[in-house]
Design a protein around this motif. Sequence first.
Motif, PDB file in Angstrom:
ATOM      1  N   ASP A 281       1.244  -1.622   0.154  1.00  0.00           N
ATOM      2  CA  ASP A 281       0.006  -0.186   0.067  1.00  0.00           C
ATOM      3  C   ASP A 281       0.826   1.769   0.154  1.00  0.00           C
ATOM      4  O   ASP A 281       0.186   2.303  -0.112  1.00  0.00           O
TER       5      ASP A 281
ATOM      6  N   GLY B 210      -3.156  -2.195  -6.832  1.00  0.00           N
ATOM      7  CA  GLY B 210      -3.183  -0.968  -6.092  1.00  0.00           C
ATOM      8  C   GLY B 210      -4.818  -0.386  -5.841  1.00  0.00           C
ATOM      9  O   GLY B 210      -5.885  -0.493  -7.155  1.00  0.00           O
TER      10      GLY B 210
ATOM     11  N   GLU C 271      -6.266   6.085  -3.303  1.00  0.00           N
ATOM     12  CA  GLU C 271      -6.531   6.854  -1.709  1.00  0.00           C
ATOM     13  C   GLU C 271      -7.927   6.736  -1.776  1.00  0.00           C
ATOM     14  O   GLU C 271      -8.715   7.159  -0.465  1.00  0.00           O
TER      15      GLU C 271
ATOM     16  N   SER D   3     -11.319   3.820   2.443  1.00  0.00           N
ATOM     17  CA  SER D   3     -11.467   2.044   2.268  1.00  0.00           C
ATOM     18  C   SER D   3     -13.164   1.541   2.142  1.00  0.00           C
ATOM     19  O   SER D   3     -13.554   1.251   2.752  1.00  0.00           O
TER      20      SER D   3
END
Length: 291
Positions: A71, A94, A97, A141
């Motif tokens: 991350d 990935g 954000e 998240s």
Amino acid sequence: MNRLFFQPHQAGLSKVEAAEHTLRSINPDVSFESHNHNITTMDNFTHFMERISYGGLEEGKPVDLILSCVDNYEARMAINTACNELGQIWMESGVSENAVSGHIQLIIPGETACFACAPPLVVAANIDEKTLKREGVCAASLPTTMGVVAGLLVQNVLKFLLKFGTVSYYLGYNAMQDFFPTMTMKPNTQCSDRYCRSQQEEYKKKEAECPKVEAVQEEEEEVVHEDNQWGIELVSEVTDAELQAASGAVPDLPEGITVAYTIPVEDTESGETVGETEQSLEDLMAQMRKL
């Protein structure tokens, strides 16, 4: 990882230990080897390189493929450096954000762009990545986004290892628009990683040694019907002269790029034009009705 693997009763365990316990409970037939350390340090990086070279299922053999699920930029660069030096194929993944987009990427040293070939603007401008993150603030998240990206990564791994379908070199995911961009990135000849440049030279030598296969153009057979009771024929309704007259000038384009169509040149000299008049629209319409 916390959102996908962690379970409440695993409180106090490290991420590595929690992940191993969860995965082992899902499939106990899989062999696991866990190491809880920072691969960006010199000692741990050396150990990381050693496990890539000799950590395969067969003792003393290298691994078949590396999956990157880290991350942060530093860890990705550490994996990239190790794989470039060893010529190891790996897949990077990935999630952004904002938690609503992500990507997967297959990296073959020398053949495709490595992670350092196209660095983020922040890195290219020599700005410390850590200065962009506020202290104590965690990135957004969503387990759903991470689940989708993880699924895409595993699907790509299966296609690569089992050799079926089309392996994605780069596949993005934008959850806001359900957009999946895909592309293939060539390596940067001026990459900052010297091992990447070295792998590029090795790949060029291998390509030069491979015998070139000339493409054979297959001629299309003309379709001829045995009978044509009604005498039907297909002919072009536009002559070459008409097509040339309806075509505009072709712009000066780089090699390999062609135009699908051109804008016809307006002919201002020929043709009749309607002169201006002071009559109203109602008067003109009344004249048309009398015709």
